[in-house]
Write an enzyme that holds these catalytic residues in place. Structure first.
Site: not given
Ligand code: ADP
Length: 655
Positions: A118, A160, A166-167, A210, A237, A277, A294
């Site tokens: 990220k 994060k 996947g949170g 989101h 999340h 996102e 993906r």
């Protein structure tokens, strides 16, 4: 350009099946890979060929690049589609495919690598002038540095995992006193899940939505976006409801967000399908959060409003074909919403549930698509993601697709495993959702109302149906006598009665014979007139107080599973005089779910206070910290780190 004739699908469950369906429609042969747990699973049986790749744990099967490549080699597959999860965002695997001449259906290893962290994503977005959430992605990863940065960002802060997905590894921090625990927990979860403990911090934006943009790029330099998906309803999340168009995105905002996503894609020379996102703040500003390199779980929503098959496009891009359209050719039609059905318990912190699907029936409605990876008889274990199916409804308007989805969810029948079905129904029934007025924290904020399980009408009708089922079983044949509960009474001087466990409550039901197949049934403080219209081992059709309904039944062990238009209930017969339950040991801690003991945080003899963390349990890579319920001293530790425990297992006792 080349033509692909055979694809190995390096995945399982619904996504493996969904990819295979497109392959079949295109005349492409399919190869499944399967673990010990999936030898007879739907995806294994659907494929033209299937190759065993190892033990049930993901690490020894679906995450083993080596074995999957060997399977591709053995079956002479031209290409591998990784689906989502598992190896889909593993740059080394994509590279290894290329090295043995197998086409990886996805972006280049470079793009995967770059967007795998990220931190790197934030840098690229900033370089092309797309705003990112204010945050910290520096090299100093010490607790002291992270604490300082949190204080300067101001609470709430979101921790994060840089390598996250996947949170996992995410923690919201609102108080100074929570900082260290949150940092340590996030780091541990990140190391465990991704083998990389580096963390980043972001300002946590409250009441945000989101909103993500689907992008698609070919190998000829063309890159388009396929509009947005709004995935604001999340727990832990993680998304559970997704829709497109977003009820809050205007045409003007769509254009700006689409352009931002395309500029990030172009900066990456992005090919194949990807998702950019964003967080959309209540003030209308949007911020980049990450690129997923993906196909997403929620891609069907985009397929339904564009009429495109994203997997087909992915395959054609991998074959070197140019995109068959330009941005200006793309249009949307109507509205689509997806709900994810999970094996999990919303009343127990959404912890994953396990079990066997004894009964499974899907509704068929115009404009409804169901992507499922399970069937009647499927065992839901602890090794894989607990998502069972996705229901996607399409309608001309948002109201229409929402109504359809609610009806579909209500009609869907699944027995034997605890799911979020009723939770989803309550969520979709909220006026805030109908008004498009929700945000990523909505579920957490309304948890109490959303998890309320009472449904008096359903309970009452289920108790009546169960009683009359037993009555009829007794009447119709001696062979069925075996089905009678031990408490059943056929005493001519008394009305028959049964004691039932019904969801979370106990109910006594008694009935009186009035005429042939007609009864007066008393349960849960009310008396109803009931008539049996038809009966067989799996169904009973009743009129209860003037309303006809069919109940589908299934008896497994002590449980009677019932489903009707009112919903589903599992009914357990209870002994009339309950045995005295062994008194629970004072202060003992019992496992709430099946899982793996990840870490024991205390030692025998240690004094603890109520609320202190004692042990960390892990299932499906989610961590659950078990805390002391009372003050006390650790008396015994009944488990060891690395041990797999079942639900209800005694973990630690306090005195
Ligand atoms: P993952 O890769 O683990 O899915 P993401 O970065 O995509 O993590 O974030 C997951 C979810 O967490 C988002 O969909 C969003 O709801 C929430 N989220 C992420 N960043 C923020 C933020 N800065 N403020 C508020 N919510 C956020």
């Amino acid at each position: 350009m080349r033509t692909i004739h055979k694809i190995l699908i390096a995945n399982r469950g619904e996504i493996a099946l969904r990819i295979m369906q497109t392959c079949r429609a295109m005349g492409i042969a399919t190869v499944a890979v399967y673990s010990e747990a999936d030898a007879t699973s739907p995806h294994t049986r659907f494929a033209d060929e299937a190759v065993f790749i190892g033990a049930a744990t993901a690490k020894e099967s679906y995450l083993s690049g080596e074995r999957i490549l060997a399977a591709a080699h053995a079956t002479k597959a031209d290409a591998i589609h990784p689906g989502y999860g598992f190896l889909s965002e593993n740059a080394e695997f994509a590279e290894a495919c290329a090295n043995i001449g197998v086409t990886f259906i996805g972006p280049s290893p470079q793009a995967i690598q770059q967007m795998g962290l990220k931190i790197a994503g934030r840098e690229i977005a900033a370089a092309v002038g797309v705003p990112t959430v204010p945050g910290y992605n520096g090299e100093d990863q010490s607790n002291a540095a992270l604490r300082d940065q949190m204080l300067s960002l101001g609470f709430p802060v979101l921790i994060k995992a840089s390598a996250g997905g996947g949170g996992k590894g995410m923690r919201v921090v609102r108080l100074m006193s929570e900082m260290d625990d949150a940092i340590d927990g996030a780091r541990r979860e990140a190391e465990k899940s991704f083998g990389d403990g580096s963390l980043l911090l972001e300002k946590y934006i409250e009441q945000a939505r989101h909103v993500e943009i689907q992008i698609l790029g070919d190998t000829h330099g063309n890159l388009v976006h396929l509009f947005e998906r709004d995935c604001s309803l999340q727990r832990r999340h993680q998304k559970i409801i997704e829709e497109s168009p977003s009820p809050v995105v205007t045409a003007e905002l769509r254009e700006r967000m689409g352009a931002a996503a395309v500029s990030i894609g172009k900066a990456l020379d992005y090919t194949n399908a990807g998702t950019v996102e964003f967080i959309l703040a209540p003030n209308g500003e949007f911020y980049f959060i990450e690129v997923n390199t993906r196909l997403q779980v929620e891609h069907p929503v985009t397929e339904m409003i564009t009429g495109l098959d994203l997997v087909k496009l992915q395959i054609e891009i991998a074959e070197g074909k140019p995109l068959p359209f330009a941005q200006s050719d793309l249009k949307t039609h109507g509205h689509a919403i997806e709900a994810r059905l999970y094996a999990e318990d919303p009343n127990n912190d959404f912890l994953p549930a396990t079990g066997t699907i004894h009964d499974w029936l899907l509704p068929a409605i115009d404009g409804l698509r169901i992507d499922a990876g399970v069937e009647q008889g499927s065992d839901i274990g602890i090794n894989y993601d607990p998502m069972l199916a996705k229901l996607i409804a399409h309608g001309t308007t948002r109201e229409e697709s929402l109504r359809k989805l609610r009806y579909a969810l209500k009609s869907l029948l699944i027995q034997g495993v605890t799911t979020n079905q009723e939770f989803l129904l309550r969520l979709l029934g909220r006026p805030e959702f109908a008004n498009g007025n929700t945000h990523t924290g909505f579920i957490a904020e309304h948890l109490a109302e959303l998890t309320k399980a009472e449904d008096a009408e359903l309970d009452r009708a289920s108790a009546i149906a169960a009683a009359l089922y037993w009555q009829k079983s007794w009447q119709s044949s001696d062979a069925l006598m075996a089905n009678l509960p031990p408490s059943y009474r056929n005493n001519p001087y008394r009305n028959p009665s049964l004691k039932l466990q019904l969801g979370t409550q106990e109910a006594l039901v008694s009935w009186r014979h009035i005429a042939s197949d007609q009864f007066e049934v008393t349960t849960l403080d009310t008396t109803a007139q009931a008539q049996i219209l038809s009966f067989d081992a799996r169904h009973i059709r009743l009129v209860i107080d003037g309303v006809q309904r069919s109940f589908r039944l299934m008896k497994v062990g002590d449980h009677l599973y019932l489903h009707s238009s009112l919903g589903s209930r599992t009914i357990t017969r209870l002994p009339r005089h309950p045995e005295v339950q062994a008194a629970a040991e004072q202060g003992s801690m019992i496992s709430p779910m099946p899982g793996l003991v990840a870490k024991i945080l205390v030692a025998v003899g240690q004094a603890v206070k109520a609320g202190d963390p004692l042990l960390i349990l892990e299932a499906m890579k989610m961590e659950q910290t078990m805390r002391a319920a009372v003050d006390g001293i650790v008396e015994t530790i009944r488990v060891a780190e690395g041990e797999v425990v079942g639900p209800g297992a005694m973990l630690i006792t306090l005195k």
